[in-house]
Design a protein around this motif. Structure first.
Motif, PDB file in Angstrom:
ATOM      1  N   LEU A  94      57.000  19.032 -20.543  1.00  0.00           N
ATOM      2  CA  LEU A  94      56.917  17.793 -21.318  1.00  0.00           C
ATOM      3  C   LEU A  94      55.913  17.940 -22.463  1.00  0.00           C
ATOM      4  CD1 LEU A  94      58.345  15.018 -21.020  1.00  0.00           C
ATOM      5  CD2 LEU A  94      56.189  14.133 -20.128  1.00  0.00           C
ATOM      6  N   CYS A  95      56.391  17.624 -23.680  1.00  0.00           N
ATOM      7  CA  CYS A  95      55.549  17.746 -24.883  1.00  0.00           C
ATOM      8  C   CYS A  95      55.197  16.387 -25.486  1.00  0.00           C
ATOM      9  CB  CYS A  95      56.253  18.583 -25.942  1.00  0.00           C
ATOM     10  SG  CYS A  95      56.650  20.252 -25.422  1.00  0.00           S
ATOM     11  N   VAL A  96      56.084  15.405 -25.311  1.00  0.00           N
ATOM     12  CA  VAL A  96      55.898  14.097 -25.933  1.00  0.00           C
ATOM     13  C   VAL A  96      56.066  13.014 -24.875  1.00  0.00           C
ATOM     14  CG1 VAL A  96      56.701  12.523 -27.733  1.00  0.00           C
ATOM     15  CG2 VAL A  96      56.829  14.996 -28.098  1.00  0.00           C
ATOM     16  N   LEU A  97      55.083  12.102 -24.798  1.00  0.00           N
ATOM     17  CA  LEU A  97      55.130  11.008 -23.822  1.00  0.00           C
ATOM     18  C   LEU A  97      54.753   9.709 -24.523  1.00  0.00           C
ATOM     19  CD1 LEU A  97      55.462  10.002 -20.923  1.00  0.00           C
ATOM     20  CD2 LEU A  97      53.052  10.584 -20.507  1.00  0.00           C
ATOM     21  N   TYR A  98      55.705   8.756 -24.546  1.00  0.00           N
ATOM     22  CA  TYR A  98      55.475   7.450 -25.164  1.00  0.00           C
ATOM     23  C   TYR A  98      55.243   6.415 -24.074  1.00  0.00           C
ATOM     24  CZ  TYR A  98      57.320   9.468 -29.486  1.00  0.00           C
ATOM     25  OH  TYR A  98      57.524  10.243 -30.601  1.00  0.00           O
ATOM     26  N   LEU A 149      45.318   9.627 -16.662  1.00  0.00           N
ATOM     27  CA  LEU A 149      45.862  10.453 -17.740  1.00  0.00           C
ATOM     28  C   LEU A 149      44.827  11.437 -18.263  1.00  0.00           C
ATOM     29  CD1 LEU A 149      47.990   7.898 -19.821  1.00  0.00           C
ATOM     30  CD2 LEU A 149      48.851   9.863 -18.561  1.00  0.00           C
ATOM     31  N   ALA A 150      43.573  10.981 -18.362  1.00  0.00           N
ATOM     32  CA  ALA A 150      42.507  11.866 -18.835  1.00  0.00           C
ATOM     33  C   ALA A 150      42.327  13.055 -17.892  1.00  0.00           C
ATOM     34  CB  ALA A 150      41.201  11.081 -18.943  1.00  0.00           C
ATOM     35  N   GLU A 151      42.390  12.786 -16.606  1.00  0.00           N
ATOM     36  CA  GLU A 151      42.268  13.884 -15.639  1.00  0.00           C
ATOM     37  C   GLU A 151      43.435  14.863 -15.789  1.00  0.00           C
ATOM     38  OE1 GLU A 151      42.079  11.923 -11.905  1.00  0.00           O
ATOM     39  OE2 GLU A 151      39.991  11.249 -12.150  1.00  0.00           O
ATOM     40  N   ALA A 152      44.624  14.325 -16.053  1.00  0.00           N
ATOM     41  CA  ALA A 152      45.786  15.204 -16.238  1.00  0.00           C
ATOM     42  C   ALA A 152      45.639  16.064 -17.490  1.00  0.00           C
ATOM     43  CB  ALA A 152      47.060  14.369 -16.317  1.00  0.00           C
ATOM     44  N   LEU A 160      51.489  19.121 -23.294  1.00  0.00           N
ATOM     45  CA  LEU A 160      51.642  17.831 -23.967  1.00  0.00           C
ATOM     46  C   LEU A 160      50.936  17.856 -25.324  1.00  0.00           C
ATOM     47  CD1 LEU A 160      52.981  15.097 -23.092  1.00  0.00           C
ATOM     48  CD2 LEU A 160      50.655  14.237 -22.772  1.00  0.00           C
ATOM     49  N   HIS A 161      51.687  17.568 -26.425  1.00  0.00           N
ATOM     50  CA  HIS A 161      51.049  17.560 -27.748  1.00  0.00           C
ATOM     51  C   HIS A 161      51.068  16.186 -28.412  1.00  0.00           C
ATOM     52  CE1 HIS A 161      54.929  17.470 -29.787  1.00  0.00           C
ATOM     53  NE2 HIS A 161      55.307  18.567 -29.169  1.00  0.00           N
ATOM     54  N   THR A 162      51.849  15.222 -27.873  1.00  0.00           N
ATOM     55  CA  THR A 162      51.879  13.868 -28.434  1.00  0.00           C
ATOM     56  C   THR A 162      51.795  12.850 -27.312  1.00  0.00           C
ATOM     57  OG1 THR A 162      53.242  14.582 -30.309  1.00  0.00           O
ATOM     58  CG2 THR A 162      53.212  12.231 -29.815  1.00  0.00           C
ATOM     59  N   LEU A 163      50.804  11.953 -27.414  1.00  0.00           N
ATOM     60  CA  LEU A 163      50.613  10.915 -26.401  1.00  0.00           C
ATOM     61  C   LEU A 163      50.409   9.582 -27.122  1.00  0.00           C
ATOM     62  CD1 LEU A 163      50.233  10.073 -23.450  1.00  0.00           C
ATOM     63  CD2 LEU A 163      47.799  10.653 -23.661  1.00  0.00           C
ATOM     64  N   LEU A 204      47.327  11.602 -30.968  1.00  0.00           N
ATOM     65  CA  LEU A 204      46.905  10.619 -29.961  1.00  0.00           C
ATOM     66  C   LEU A 204      46.847   9.250 -30.625  1.00  0.00           C
ATOM     67  CD1 LEU A 204      45.812   9.858 -27.160  1.00  0.00           C
ATOM     68  CD2 LEU A 204      43.506  10.438 -27.987  1.00  0.00           C
ATOM     69  N   ASN A 205      47.574   8.283 -30.062  1.00  0.00           N
ATOM     70  CA  ASN A 205      47.611   6.920 -30.597  1.00  0.00           C
ATOM     71  C   ASN A 205      46.980   5.965 -29.595  1.00  0.00           C
ATOM     72  OD1 ASN A 205      48.215   4.435 -31.782  1.00  0.00           O
ATOM     73  ND2 ASN A 205      50.191   5.174 -32.550  1.00  0.00           N
TER      74      ASN A 205
END
Length: 1142
Positions: A1025-1029, A1043-1046, A1053-1056, A1084-1085
């Motif tokens: 997985l590279c992108v997670l919305y 999420l921070a721990e992950a 993952l390059h886009t969150l 990161l958004n």
């Protein structure tokens, strides 16, 4: 056995010649008969009537039976028939005495030709190898493979570009204008053709060409190609079906006022060869190089016809009659010249047209690299400079000019000048090339000044007379010392050439001098004119002293401007009168470029102009040019207008150019495109980097501006004319543009204009003949059903268009039916967008039926139409048999579970569909379950978009379980689907084992912290997985911490996207710790997440050690204006490559 070791006797019976020869004995082998001795000469004889007479004669003499004679006649080609006959007669009449007697008594001329054939052939090959010595080949883009050392000629075989004919641009414009307009890319439809296939039939049914025409700009390497061809033929490597190759350069014929065909052949053939009938008896190729160098131009309308080979006529008339076939009718012809001259040859006489290909960027860089480079990084500096100065890089596509430019740049670098002082224009390049550098000896500068005057005068008056070569007497008349002293300017700009027109009784050596390149001659002519104009009192364009007085440089400059306009007008009319072919546009540009400050510092001393005087001349020329540009009126922008703007730019008077370019970039040109602004815009279309790949004139053209710019838009490859309020009358203009022979346009966007069905008709007519346009975008117009019908009818014949966008054009079912009929026959269209067109179930059914037959369409967009379940079911039936369609978009198409059930059933067997868009429909839980079933069986679908449906937890849970076993899906969109914790947990469970899914979109679903924690747990293990919305998923600080721990362990993952949640300061602190460790995240958004000032500072501080993040959004977090400034400045200081929205 090959054909030389046996002869066909009966259908399955052969006489072995090798075994027969063993029985003849040693004494017999020494006695070679006439037949065997001249076998090659007989087999190459091109006269079928002689063959038939000989067969009849030997039959009567009892040397050939009826069956054997029939066998000779059955063989296909004439050389094979001769070969078969000779092989048969060598058995019956080994000495060939009867055949010899037959030729001596019945065909004495052919007898003489056959007897001389092998001797003449060998003499000619030896003479050509001596004359055309090896030349260094142009560098390939990649290093050639190592070849066998025994190969006599290891250089790669050159190739030409097969084209349909000379374009209007090539016929009318200067060489450098052609290069500028096409950006050095060469012909659009050129097809590679090797020298070994130049004179062969391209298909089994097409005839061998009699006349081949090769065109190329000056310095493109035409003579080099001739030299290479002749060497390869002489070495026996290509075109061995040709018996004789007779090359001649037109400048070699300059010493002859009048010439006959017979005398020409004696000049070209070896001494003692019989000239009469050689071109009809044997396959002969006459190569005529440089037609533009004839002392008088070719004139096919006025040249008197003659078929007498002994009649002396002017050289141009002789060549005209040879081309027409009145003289030397049996000879094949290969003519080489510049395009404008080639266009004068009637198209009906030319069987094949080729063009010399330009150098590619890779070849240019290799060419620069072949020079001995003593300066460190010289090659890289030169290449960087060329890429920053696009006009120079375009000119480097011509090999001769590339050599001059690269030599000059290297010389400037080795002289120790800084990179920023490298010449920026061709005028500056040639000024450096011709004028000694400041630190060179004073005697060298003084000598160069004197030589510049003599060379410039020769160049100027030769240019007016359209002379490219000069005899020694002509050159000395202008004060030149020949040969030039070693190291002098003359050695750099002049080249001596010696022609050897064979060694026959009529041949003689010809010695001439020519400038290294025609553009260098034009530059030196401009230097002379500038120098002479300062003191001249009469018109310099007249060599006589009688003319109207002209006093002062401004008067002479206006005269040059007027003469350049006249020469360009003559070229547009195709005027062939003496001197009219001299296009002075480049001369004028050089003359203007000499006034630029950079050039003035270099050559001011050479022309004797002080700095103040030079400045006054610059002001006068700029005033004249600006007046000329401003007085263009409301007509179309011609190449002459563009040339005037180019002169201003050459002189560094670029304020007008700069202002138009800035407004073009800013999209604020609307209402400002008067005559002069249109001329500047046309110039920018050729030279500006912003117009190089994608010419965007959206929102800035009116009908009047479009009409003015139309001739210049012809050469844009990708043109965007969106939102210009164009109506149907503008489509008439664009239709004429697309119908033009020279059209280079490959992509045209007319989106969001006012085009109706009436405007679609001229576009449709243009598509009937256009062969370049591959993409047409008409979205946001109102062409309606009638317009769609017109386009569909045209596309039934069009074989170029691959993408058609008709979104929002109200074509309805009637238009859809017309397009469906098109899809049954069209074999080119690969993308069709029919979104928002009021198409109902009936129209979709017709398209679906066509898809069962169509095998080329790959993308179909039917979104925003009233398909319903009936339309979806029809498309599903098509997908069962159609495996070509890769993308199907059905957004907002009123599809429910029933329609999805049909589609998913088709997906179980379909193995072509890659993208399926079903967002904003009414797909419920049952539909989701059907999709899940299909995903377990389908192995090709990669993108699935189910955004804004009614899947709920149960539906997404089923899909999640299917994803666990699916190995094809890479992108899954589930936004706005009432998804809760259970579905999130099912998806998370799938991610633990799935290694293919790269994008997961769960925005605007109520996952809560519990659902996010499940996903975060999966991210610790998942490696795909590279992108997670996760925008608006009701996540709090607990989910953020998970999420921070992950992120501390995840490496993919390059886009969150976490917009619209409640991360808070605690979550921000956790994420900041993760960012210090994570090295994969790029975007990161965190917009609207209640971070506060403290949370924002945590994130900003974390970026100090993270240099992978390229974008971060911290908007809407209650930071305040002052806080935002502090945080953004801190981020920019710690992570300068990171873009911050705050």
């Amino acid at each position: 056995m090959d054909k030389h070791s046996h002869i066909p006797w009966e259908e399955d019976c052969y006489i072995d010649l090798q075994s027969t020869s063993h029985k003849t004995g040693p004494q017999r082998e020494k006695e070679v008969g006439w037949l065997q001795k001249h076998q090659l000469g007989l087999e190459c004889l091109q006269r079928g009537s002689v063959l038939e007479a000989l067969v009849s004669h030997v039959k009567k003499a009892g040397l050939l039976s009826d069956s054997e004679a029939g066998l000779v006649q059955k063989v296909g080609s004439l050389p094979d028939r001769w070969h078969t006959l000779v092989e048969l007669l060598s058995v019956k009449d080994p000495q060939g005495s009867k055949v010899q007697l037959f030729f001596m008594t019945s065909y004495p001329m052919e007898f003489q030709l056959i007897s001389q054939y092998e001797t003449v052939l060998q003499q000619q090959r030896n003479a050509l190898l001596q004359r055309f010595r090896d030349e260094p080949e142009l560098p390939p883009e990649k290093s050639p493979k190592v070849q066998n050392s025994q190969t006599p000629d290891p250089a790669p075989l050159p190739s030409l570009l097969l084209i349909e004919g000379v374009s209007d641009l090539q016929q009318r414009e200067h060489d450098f204008t052609q290069l500028s307009v096409t950006r050095g890319a060469g012909p659009l439809h050129g097809r590679r053709l090797g020298l070994d296939k130049l004179l062969l039939a391209l298909t089994r049914t097409s005839p061998t060409p009699r006349l081949c025409l090769t065109v190329g700009v000056a310095g493109s390497g035409k003579s080099r190609l001739v030299s290479r061809f002749v060497r390869l033929w002489s070495l026996g490597q290509i075109h061995q079906e040709i018996s004789l190759v007779l090359p001649v350069a037109c400048w070699e014929l300059g010493c002859c006022e009048r010439l006959s065909a017979d005398r020409l052949m004696r000049m070209l053939l070896p001494q003692g060869a019989e000239c009469a009938g050689v071109t009809t008896a044997y396959k002969t190729l006459l190569v005529i190089d440089g037609l533009e160098e004839l002392r008088s131009p070719l004139d096919f309308a006025e040249a008197p016809p003659t078929s007498d080979p002994k009649r002396e006529v002017p050289v141009a008339d002789l060549i005209t009659n040879i081309v027409r076939g009145n003289l030397l009718p049996g000879a094949m012809l290969w003519l080489l010249c510049r395009p404008g001259v080639g266009a004068r040859i009637p198209a009906g006489l030319v069987d094949r047209v080729t063009e010399v290909p330009p150098l590619t960027h890779g070849q240019i860089r290799c060419y620069v690299n072949t020079h001995p480079l003593s300066h460190t990084r010289a090659e890289q500096i030169i290449w960087d400079h060329l890429t920053s100065q696009k006009p120079l890089l375009v000119l480097c596509s011509v090999p001769a000019v590339c050599g001059l430019i690269s030599d000059t740049l290297l010389r400037v670098l080795e002289a120790g000048l800084e990179d920023r002082l490298l010449p920026h224009s061709l005028t500056e390049v040639y000024a450096h090339y011709c004028w000694p550098l400041p630190q060179e000896a004073e005697w060298s500068r003084s000598s160069a000044r004197k030589q510049l005057g003599a060379l410039g005068k020769l160049a100027f008056y030769s240019l007016l007379r359209w002379r490219h070569t000069h005899t020694e007497s002509e050159a000395r008349a202008y004060g030149l010392e020949l040969p030039p002293p070693p190291g002098s300017l003359g050695c750099r700009v002049l080249r001596r050439e010696v022609g050897v027109c064979g060694g026959g009784s009529g041949g003689s050596n010809v010695c001439v001098w020519r400038f290294t390149h025609l553009s260098l001659q034009e530059f030196l002519a401009a230097v002379y004119y500038y120098s002479a104009a300062r003191r001249g009192m009469f018109d310099l364009f007249s060599e006589s002293s009688v003319s109207w007085p002209r006093i002062g440089f401004p008067s002479h400059y206006r005269a040059a401007l007027q003469r350049a306009d006249q020469s360009h007008a003559a070229a547009q009319k195709g005027d062939q009168s003496p001197g009219s072919g001299t296009n002075l546009q480049l001369f004028l540009r050089f003359l203007t470029g000499l006034l630029s400050p950079a050039t003035a510092e270099l050559v001011g001393g050479a022309v004797g102009a002080a700095r103040d005087e030079h400045a006054n001349h610059r002001v006068a020329a700029a005033t004249a040019l600006q007046a000329a540009v401003g007085g263009l009126g409301g007509g179309t922008v011609s190449m002459r207008c563009v040339s005037l703007v180019a002169c201003l730019a050459e002189m560094r008077q670029s304020e007008l150019v700069r202002s138009v370019e800035e407004e073009l970039i800013g999209g604020s040109l609307k209402g400002k495109l008067g005559a002069s602004a249109c001329a500047v815009l046309a110039y920018l279309l050729q030279v500006s980097p912003i117009c190089a790949d994608d010419t965007n004139l959206s929102g800035c053209l009116g009908h009047g501006a479009l009409k003015r710019l139309l001739p210049q838009l012809l050469y844009c490859s990708r043109l965007r004319l969106e939102n210009n309020e164009f109506k149907d009358d503008a489509m008439e203009l664009l239709g004429s543009l697309l119908s033009a022979k020279d059209c280079h346009m490959q992509s045209l966007s007319l989106a969001d204009n006012l085009v109706s069905s009436k405007g679609a008709k001229p576009l449709s007519r243009a598509l009937l003949v256009n062969r370049t346009l591959t993409t047409l975008d008409l979205r946001g117009n109102t062409i309606g059903p009638k317009g769609a019908k017109s386009l569909a009818e045209a596309l039934k014949r069009n074989q170029a268009l691959m993408s058609l966008n008709l979104q929002s054009n109200h074509i309805k079912d009637e238009g859809a039916r017309a397009l469906a009929e098109l899809l049954q026959t069209n074999r080119k269209l690969s993308s069709l967008n029919l979104q928002k067109n009021d198409i109902g179930a009936d129209g979709v059914k017709r398209i679906a039926e066509s898809l069962k037959k169509n095998q080329t369409l790959q993308e179909l967009n039917m979104s925003g139409n009233q398909l319903g379940d009936v339309g979806a079911a029809a498309l599903a039936q098509a997908l069962i048999v159609n495996h070509t369609l890769s993308s199907l978009r059905l957004q907002s198409s009123s599809v429910s579970d029933r329609g999805v059930a049909a589609l998913t059933k088709a997906l179980c067997s379909n193995h072509g569909l890659i993208t399926l868009i079903l967002r904003e429909n009414s797909v419920g839980v049952e539909g989701a379950k059907a999709i899940a079933t299909a995903l377990q069986k389908n192995h090709t679908l990669q993108e699935l978009d189910l955004t804004a449906n009614l899947l709920h937890d149960d539906g997404v849970t089923a899909i999640g379980k299917a994803v666990k076993v699916n190995r094809a899906l890479t992108s899954l969109h589930l936004q706005w689907n009432f998804v809760k914790v259970n579905a999130a947990q099912a998806l998370a469970q799938s991610l633990l084992s799935n290694t293919h899914l790269q994008l997961l979109d769960l925005q605007e679903n109520t996952l809560g912290d519990e659902g996010v924690i499940s996903l975060a747990t999966a991210l610790k293990t998942n490696s795909s997985l590279c992108v997670l919305y996760l925008q608006g998923v009701s996540m709090g600080k607990a989910g953020a911490v998970a999420l921070a721990e992950a992120l501390m362990v995840n490496t993919t993952l390059h886009t969150l996207d976490l917009r619209g949640n409640s991360v808070g300061m605690v979550g921000a602190k956790a994420l900041s710790s993760a960012l210090k460790t994570n090295r994969s995240l790029r975007r990161l958004n965190l917009q609207e997440n209640a971070l506060g000032m403290d949370g924002a500072i945590f994130i900003a501080t974390a970026l100090k050690g993270n240099h992978q993040l390229t974008y971060i959004n911290l908007q809407g977090n209650g930071i305040g204006e002052s806080g935002a400034k502090v945080v953004s400045e801190h981020i920019r200081a710690e992570a300068p490559d990171c873009v911050v929205d705050i």
